[in-house]
Write a protein that holds these residues in place. Structure first.
Motif, mmCIF file in Angstrom:
data_model
loop_
_atom_site.group_PDB
_atom_site.id
_atom_site.type_symbol
_atom_site.label_atom_id
_atom_site.label_comp_id
_atom_site.label_asym_id
_atom_site.label_seq_id
_atom_site.Cartn_x
_atom_site.Cartn_y
_atom_site.Cartn_z
ATOM 1 N N LEU A 91 1.026 -0.863 -0.221
ATOM 2 C CA LEU A 91 0.201 -0.122 -0.267
ATOM 3 C C LEU A 91 0.800 1.489 0.532
ATOM 4 C CD1 LEU A 91 -2.918 -1.003 2.122
ATOM 5 C CD2 LEU A 91 -3.046 -1.156 0.180
ATOM 6 N N GLU A 92 -0.012 2.069 -0.672
ATOM 7 C CA GLU A 92 1.024 3.456 -0.688
ATOM 8 C C GLU A 92 -0.150 4.736 -0.428
ATOM 9 O OE1 GLU A 92 4.436 4.274 -1.730
ATOM 10 O OE2 GLU A 92 4.714 2.226 -2.327
ATOM 11 N N ASP A 148 -3.510 5.568 -1.945
ATOM 12 C CA ASP A 148 -4.174 4.352 -2.463
ATOM 13 C C ASP A 148 -5.559 4.566 -1.434
ATOM 14 O OD1 ASP A 148 -2.714 2.902 -4.520
ATOM 15 O OD2 ASP A 148 -1.626 2.125 -2.792
ATOM 16 N N LEU A 149 -6.591 3.861 -2.198
ATOM 17 C CA LEU A 149 -7.380 3.503 -1.618
ATOM 18 C C LEU A 149 -8.433 1.728 -1.100
ATOM 19 C CD1 LEU A 149 -9.710 5.643 -4.197
ATOM 20 C CD2 LEU A 149 -9.228 6.168 -1.603
ATOM 21 N N VAL A 150 -8.755 1.608 0.250
ATOM 22 C CA VAL A 150 -9.147 0.311 0.712
ATOM 23 C C VAL A 150 -10.344 0.422 0.909
ATOM 24 C CG1 VAL A 150 -8.034 -1.633 2.242
ATOM 25 C CG2 VAL A 150 -6.227 0.352 1.604
ATOM 26 N N ILE A 151 -11.315 -0.736 0.929
ATOM 27 C CA ILE A 151 -12.434 -1.110 0.875
ATOM 28 C C ILE A 151 -12.415 -2.414 1.840
ATOM 29 C CG2 ILE A 151 -14.965 -1.464 0.666
ATOM 30 C CD1 ILE A 151 -14.195 0.155 -2.096
ATOM 31 N N PRO A 152 -12.111 -2.657 3.198
ATOM 32 C CA PRO A 152 -11.748 -3.536 3.781
ATOM 33 C C PRO A 152 -13.105 -4.222 4.509
ATOM 34 C CG PRO A 152 -12.422 -1.545 4.719
ATOM 35 C CD PRO A 152 -11.843 -0.815 3.823
ATOM 36 N N ASN A 153 -13.262 -5.392 3.952
ATOM 37 C CA ASN A 153 -13.804 -6.256 4.005
ATOM 38 C C ASN A 153 -13.886 -7.321 5.656
ATOM 39 O OD1 ASN A 153 -11.518 -8.138 3.246
ATOM 40 N ND2 ASN A 153 -12.789 -10.231 3.643
ATOM 41 N N GLU A 191 -4.539 9.636 -11.697
ATOM 42 C CA GLU A 191 -2.876 9.552 -10.749
ATOM 43 C C GLU A 191 -2.553 8.879 -10.079
ATOM 44 O OE1 GLU A 191 -4.548 13.204 -8.261
ATOM 45 O OE2 GLU A 191 -5.133 14.058 -9.490
ATOM 46 N N LYS A 192 -1.629 8.206 -10.416
ATOM 47 C CA LYS A 192 -0.855 7.547 -9.388
ATOM 48 C C LYS A 192 0.120 8.351 -8.426
ATOM 49 C CE LYS A 192 -2.314 4.782 -12.509
ATOM 50 N NZ LYS A 192 -3.047 3.394 -12.111
ATOM 51 N N PRO A 193 -0.080 7.562 -7.413
ATOM 52 C CA PRO A 193 -0.539 5.967 -6.879
ATOM 53 C C PRO A 193 -1.905 6.081 -6.555
ATOM 54 C CG PRO A 193 1.598 6.622 -5.002
ATOM 55 C CD PRO A 193 1.545 8.029 -6.258
ATOM 56 N N ARG A 194 -2.727 5.998 -6.878
ATOM 57 C CA ARG A 194 -3.346 6.129 -6.685
ATOM 58 C C ARG A 194 -4.806 4.448 -6.865
ATOM 59 N NH1 ARG A 194 -6.328 10.721 -6.622
ATOM 60 N NH2 ARG A 194 -5.879 11.598 -4.759
#
Length: 287
Positions: A110-111, A114-119, A165-168
């Motif tokens: 992860l940078e 970055d977007l995280v949608i946890p489970n 855009e990076k990083p995303r």
């Protein structure tokens, strides 16, 4: 401050976190499909006076929203703030909840941004046994709504592709480790969470995920990586945190509203409501 006695009825709610703290949501997004209906709404709850809520309309849906999880200094503990927020949601009849926040990366992949949608989640907080007193056994097998998460993932992916855009990157799975804060975690703690297969660390998903299940609502969130957890990749820098804090709020706000326009009140395509069971303890009689 005037306290409102009548809680508006709505199926939908958004819990704002640190990633949108620097803006007035949803006004600052300047969207033509959004109309703010009421602001400064506070209510007397069994847990004290609530934080301020807003009521707005997006895509024909009425949505109630609160800033920063209801947390505010010198008023109540974070646990009590959560009880106030979710008691209001319960009285409003909320069925679908989106949340957001900033998190630290435990996973080396992860940078920043970055977007995280946890489970799933690991609860390392000490805010235990925070509820609304409902007669339920809460099954946390699928703690985060799959259908709501899917809507967030689609909205986030479309928004990322549009901006190019990076990083995303958008991660549709991940384990959120919840700690108390307000301090950050130690390097040794982070390594322990890493060995437990944690991906990100933050301070808000618990007790919200429990309270959402208690009121029978679907719950899912999108979280932006705003810093590297201690001992991961490199030492985090305040300037990076500040840049994300002030310049990424619109991205998160648009993702939430885009997802909200596609969600429906019906809870027929997930198992969230069925995982709230009637407790057996209320039927035990004294001998």
């Amino acid at each position: 401050m005037t306290h409102n006695q009548t809680i508006p009825q709505t199926d939908f709610a958004i819990i704002g976190g640190s990633s949108m703290f620097s803006i007035s949501f949803p006004e600052d997004l300047d969207r033509k499909d959004v109309t703010v209906l009421e602001t400064g709404l506070t209510f007397e709850t069994p847990y004290g006076t609530s934080p301020e809520f807003k009521l707005f309309e997006v895509g024909g849906k009425r949505v109630i929203t609160v800033k920063m999880h209801g947390w505010r200094p010198n008023v109540v503990t974070r646990g009590v703030a959560s009880q106030q927020v979710f008691w209001v949601f319960q009285q409003a009849g909320v069925k679908k909840i989106f949340a957001e926040g900033g998190v630290g990366s435990i996973n080396h992949l992860l940078e920043l941004r970055d977007l995280v949608i946890p489970n799933d989640y690991i609860d390392q907080s000490m805010r235990k046994d925070i509820g609304l007193g409902g007669p339920y056994l809460l099954v946390m097998r699928e703690s985060i709504c799959k259908s709501q998460s899917h809507l967030l993932a689609e909205a986030a992916s479309e928004r990322v592709e549009r901006r190019q855009e990076k990083p995303r990157r958008v991660y549709t799975r991940g384990v959120y480790v919840n700690t108390d804060g307000r301090h950050f975690e130690s390097p040794a703690e982070v390594q322990m969470y890493r060995q437990a297969y944690g991906d990100v660390v933050g301070q808000s998903i618990c007790p919200e995920v429990y309270l959402a299940r208690e009121i029978g609502a679907c719950y899912a969130g999108v979280y932006m990586v705003v810093n590297y957890a201690e001992g991961i990749i490199k030492d985090w820098e305040h300037k990076d945190l500040s840049d994300i804090f002030y310049n990424e709020s619109h991205t998160i706000g648009h993702i939430l509203l885009d997802a909200m326009t596609h969600t429906e009140a019906e809870q027929t395509d997930c198992s969230c409501l069925s995982l709230r069971k009637a407790t057996l303890l209320q039927d035990i009689k004294k001998i």
